[in-house]
Design a protein around this motif. Structure first.
Motif, PDB file in Angstrom:
ATOM      1  N   ALA A  32      29.233  66.323  56.423  1.00 56.21           N
ATOM      2  CA  ALA A  32      29.885  67.077  55.596  1.00 56.21           C
ATOM      3  C   ALA A  32      31.207  66.391  54.928  1.00 56.21           C
ATOM      4  N   ASN A  33      31.831  65.579  55.923  1.00 55.65           N
ATOM      5  CA  ASN A  33      33.268  65.105  55.555  1.00 55.65           C
ATOM      6  C   ASN A  33      33.134  63.591  54.930  1.00 55.65           C
ATOM      7  N   ILE A  34      31.910  63.096  54.730  1.00 54.65           N
ATOM      8  CA  ILE A  34      31.736  61.926  54.347  1.00 54.65           C
ATOM      9  C   ILE A  34      31.315  62.222  52.929  1.00 54.65           C
ATOM     10  N   ASP A  35      32.215  61.570  51.888  1.00 51.28           N
ATOM     11  CA  ASP A  35      31.914  62.088  50.533  1.00 51.28           C
ATOM     12  C   ASP A  35      30.835  61.109  49.960  1.00 51.28           C
ATOM     13  N   GLY A  36      30.498  60.035  50.571  1.00 49.40           N
ATOM     14  CA  GLY A  36      29.207  58.992  50.072  1.00 49.40           C
ATOM     15  C   GLY A  36      29.217  57.836  50.689  1.00 49.40           C
ATOM     16  N   ILE A  37      28.226  57.172  50.383  1.00 43.33           N
ATOM     17  CA  ILE A  37      27.983  56.016  50.840  1.00 43.33           C
ATOM     18  C   ILE A  37      27.834  54.810  49.971  1.00 43.33           C
ATOM     19  N   LYS A  38      28.689  53.927  49.609  1.00 38.36           N
ATOM     20  CA  LYS A  38      28.719  53.173  48.286  1.00 38.36           C
ATOM     21  C   LYS A  38      28.451  51.850  48.638  1.00 38.36           C
ATOM     22  N   LEU A  39      27.773  51.117  47.795  1.00 41.00           N
ATOM     23  CA  LEU A  39      27.454  49.700  47.653  1.00 41.00           C
ATOM     24  C   LEU A  39      28.349  48.797  46.889  1.00 41.00           C
ATOM     25  N   LEU A  40      29.123  47.933  47.545  1.00 43.70           N
ATOM     26  CA  LEU A  40      30.081  46.972  46.762  1.00 43.70           C
ATOM     27  C   LEU A  40      29.138  45.627  46.348  1.00 43.70           C
ATOM     28  N   SER A  41      28.056  45.497  45.907  1.00 47.00           N
ATOM     29  CA  SER A  41      27.451  44.233  45.836  1.00 47.00           C
ATOM     30  C   SER A  41      28.013  43.341  44.512  1.00 47.00           C
ATOM     31  N   HIS A  42      27.578  42.020  44.883  1.00 45.99           N
ATOM     32  CA  HIS A  42      28.501  41.390  43.735  1.00 45.99           C
ATOM     33  C   HIS A  42      27.689  39.941  43.714  1.00 45.99           C
ATOM     34  N   THR A  43      28.173  38.988  42.979  1.00 47.96           N
ATOM     35  CA  THR A  43      27.590  37.602  42.989  1.00 47.96           C
ATOM     36  C   THR A  43      28.250  36.462  43.600  1.00 47.96           C
ATOM     37  N   LEU A  44      29.283  36.649  44.198  1.00 51.24           N
ATOM     38  CA  LEU A  44      30.466  35.636  44.751  1.00 51.24           C
ATOM     39  C   LEU A  44      30.200  35.416  46.031  1.00 51.24           C
ATOM     40  N   GLY A  45      31.031  34.660  46.635  1.00 53.90           N
ATOM     41  CA  GLY A  45      31.118  34.245  48.091  1.00 53.90           C
ATOM     42  C   GLY A  45      30.780  33.071  48.545  1.00 53.90           C
ATOM     43  N   CYS A  46      30.027  32.163  47.715  1.00 51.73           N
ATOM     44  CA  CYS A  46      29.610  30.771  47.989  1.00 51.73           C
ATOM     45  C   CYS A  46      29.708  30.178  46.460  1.00 51.73           C
ATOM     46  N   GLY A  47      29.867  28.589  46.584  1.00 51.55           N
ATOM     47  CA  GLY A  47      30.014  27.992  45.532  1.00 51.55           C
ATOM     48  C   GLY A  47      31.443  28.302  44.996  1.00 51.55           C
ATOM     49  N   GLY A  48      31.913  27.759  43.829  1.00 58.62           N
ATOM     50  CA  GLY A  48      33.084  27.851  43.386  1.00 58.62           C
ATOM     51  C   GLY A  48      34.207  27.163  44.182  1.00 58.62           C
ATOM     52  N   THR A  49      35.257  27.678  44.421  1.00 61.88           N
ATOM     53  CA  THR A  49      36.418  26.933  44.885  1.00 61.88           C
ATOM     54  C   THR A  49      36.791  27.763  46.217  1.00 61.88           C
ATOM     55  N   LYS A  50      37.492  27.201  47.248  1.00 58.65           N
ATOM     56  CA  LYS A  50      37.911  27.816  48.307  1.00 58.65           C
ATOM     57  C   LYS A  50      38.920  28.873  47.810  1.00 58.65           C
ATOM     58  N   ASP A  51      39.663  28.922  46.867  1.00 57.98           N
ATOM     59  CA  ASP A  51      40.610  29.907  46.344  1.00 57.98           C
ATOM     60  C   ASP A  51      39.733  31.011  45.702  1.00 57.98           C
ATOM     61  N   ASP A  52      38.633  30.827  45.348  1.00 55.11           N
ATOM     62  CA  ASP A  52      37.710  31.739  44.983  1.00 55.11           C
ATOM     63  C   ASP A  52      37.192  32.784  46.123  1.00 55.11           C
ATOM     64  N   ALA A  53      37.035  32.095  47.165  1.00 57.80           N
ATOM     65  CA  ALA A  53      36.415  32.814  48.344  1.00 57.80           C
ATOM     66  C   ALA A  53      37.531  33.609  48.844  1.00 57.80           C
TER      67      ALA A  53
END
Length: 532
Positions: free
Chosen positions: A180-201
């Motif tokens: 009752a006290n959890i308003d929702g279960i939410k997904l934060l999917s994205h297209t990042l995390g690998c590749g790019g630069t270390k600064d991106d990570a």
């Protein structure tokens, strides 16, 4: 009789049409030389070629040709221009402090966190640390939402069944929510995390840490593959940086360590369920309005944005600041032309220097790829009266009210002190809203003149229409109509009071933003390149 045209600032040499003005019509001593549609602008006096166009009291363009009095300004006869800016020793921190007697003893019902922040919601988030885990987090999310009673009835399923001639509809009655006290279960999917630069990570981990430590988040499940640039230890460092000794549940599982997908998913499900049981023990409690952090956003802006919704939101900004709360003004490409005013409002010269440097760096990166701030207005913006970036920006800045700037934050930073903060983000609606929430916004006020369905997974995004026509046409996404200001039905102060009441109800869980009802859970990290 309703006002037909408006001069926003005494220094302006153009007026805004509040309704359609037919050619030959004389209003306020100005005769329109051609049809002027509502939201567009006409010249007050003769303006010579090469002379400045002034709106909101600032430079917003240059005349490409001689313009007679009463001429419609267009993308052909004027071009973008904005004033220069520099850091000055003199600070202009005096402001129009509102009377907050009506609000000082008001409270909202929120979730109190051990770091002193208060959430307007209590969500569990499921996050991939790298895009390789998107399928697994989507599977986990689907199981939890469906089986714990968070799945919302989809009216299109019933419609499809009717079209097929099947009775009754396919959707089974919704289960009651397990927690009752959890308003929702939410997904934060994205297209990042690998590749790019270390600064991106590092930047991605900073943003995700902003969500994990957000006051609206009860806990998090993070799935990592293991070999990517964005490492679990990096994420934990960013969490600790934001909230030392962070004590909410964060489950981090690495597939390459755990083994099979089946083992990973079973562990994730078991541990997440245990975390939900613990998080469900927290209940809403009264909190002062000083615990609100309001993100100010705009999207699908029109020629009325700067004279209805944005100044009304600016008044709300000043009220929140006067109460000791925090406000975030972002979208740096849409502050072009008002840099000097905002720089002067910074409480120290160091903050002013930080702001001006961020603006210059951003503009330089954009110009380096052949797309300066002048490219910012969209086709819809231009069609509805925002024909240069400086015109758009001068109106957009009104969301920040008149209070001093107490902080300047680079992406993906976090609000650390009360008052008005400037957050470096793109003008792109979802990237900017995503960043504001990552910085701690527990409510977002989103003004729109054309209609934008943007939302956020963990923070309510309230849509404020700049005109009544939009509010009536798109009732499913608009939460409040400020077109009443244009219609002469109420003042900016009255509209701000209505917004404040809506904010309090939303923060207390008594009102669901239309974006929440529609499950408009938009989440797009800004990969620190050029995005306007």
């Amino acid at each position: 009789m309703r006002q037909q045209i408006l001069k926003i600032h005494p220094k302006d040499n153009v007026w805004v049409a509040l309704q359609d003005i037919p050619a030959g019509t004389t209003v306020e001593g100005i005769t329109a030389l051609r049809d002027v549609a509502a939201k567009h602008k006409l010249t007050e006096t003769f303006i010579a070629k090469g002379s400045p166009i002034i709106m909101y009291g600032v430079l917003v363009g240059i005349a490409n040709e001689d313009l007679a009095a009463g001429e419609l300004i267009t993308t052909q006869n004027i071009r973008h221009a904005s004033g220069s800016f520099s850091v000055k020793e003199e600070r202009h921190t005096g402001w129009d402090v509102p009377d907050v007697t009506r609000w000082k003893d008001r409270t909202f019902m929120g979730y109190h966190r051990s770091d002193g922040r208060v959430g307007t919601g209590n969500y569990w988030v499921i996050i991939p640390l790298v895009f390789c885990e998107n399928r697994n987090v989507q599977t986990l999310h689907k199981v939890l939402v469906n089986e714990l009673g968070y799945r919302k009835h989809n009216p299109y399923e019933e419609m499809l069944q009717q079209l097929l001639g099947s009775q009754p509809g396919v959707a089974a009655p919704l289960k009651g929510r397990t927690f009752a006290n959890i308003d929702g279960i939410k997904l934060l999917s994205h297209t990042l995390g690998c590749g790019g630069t270390k600064d991106d990570a590092r930047t991605l981990c900073g943003l995700l840490a902003g969500y994990i430590t957000h006051p609206n988040v009860a806990g998090a499940t993070v799935l990592s593959l293991g070999c990517q640039n964005a490492q679990v230890d990096m994420l934990k460092e960013e969490i600790e940086k934001r909230v030392p000794g962070f004590d909410r549940t964060v489950i981090c599982l690495e597939q390459q360590k755990v083994g099979s997908e089946k083992m990973l998913m079973e562990q994730a499900l078991q541990l997440t369920f245990e975390g939900l049981v613990k998080a469900n023990q927290q209940e809403r409690q009264p909190a002062p309005l000083s615990k609100l952090t309001i993100g100010m956003e705009c999207g699908g802006s029109d020629g009325f944005s700067g004279i209805s919704a944005n100044p009304a939101v600016g008044r709300v900004s000043d009220i929140i600041v006067a109460l000791g709360g925090s406000v975030i003004l972002s979208e740096f490409p849409e502050l072009c032309g008002v840099e000097q005013e905002l720089s002067d409002r910074c409480v120290t010269t160091d903050l002013a220097a930080r702001y001006t440097q961020l603006m210059r760096d951003y503009a330089s990166r954009a110009e380096a790829v052949g797309s300066g701030f002048d490219s910012n207005p969209s086709a819809g913006n231009i069609r509805d009266g925002l024909i240069t970036d400086a015109i758009k920006s001068a109106g957009a800045a009104k969301k920040g009210g008149s209070s001093p700037v107490t902080d300047v934050i680079d992406y993906p930073g976090r609000v650390e002190r009360p008052g008005l903060a400037l957050l470096c983000t793109p003008g792109s609606d979802v990237e900017s809203t995503t960043a504001e929430v990552g910085a701690g916004a527990n409510i977002v006020l989103f003004t729109t003149g054309l209609g934008t369905p943007t939302g956020n997974p963990v923070t309510p995004v309230l849509k404020l229409a700049t005109n009544s026509k939009l509010a009536q046409k798109m009732q499913d996404i608009i939460d409040l109509d400020t077109g009443t200001i244009i219609n002469g039905e109420e003042s900016i102060h009255d509209a701000a009071d209505h917004i404040m009441e809506l904010v309090i109800d939303t923060a207390s869980g008594l009102y669901n933003a239309k974006a929440q009802t529609l499950e408009q859970d938009d989440f797009i990290p800004w990969k620190r390149g050029v995005s306007l």
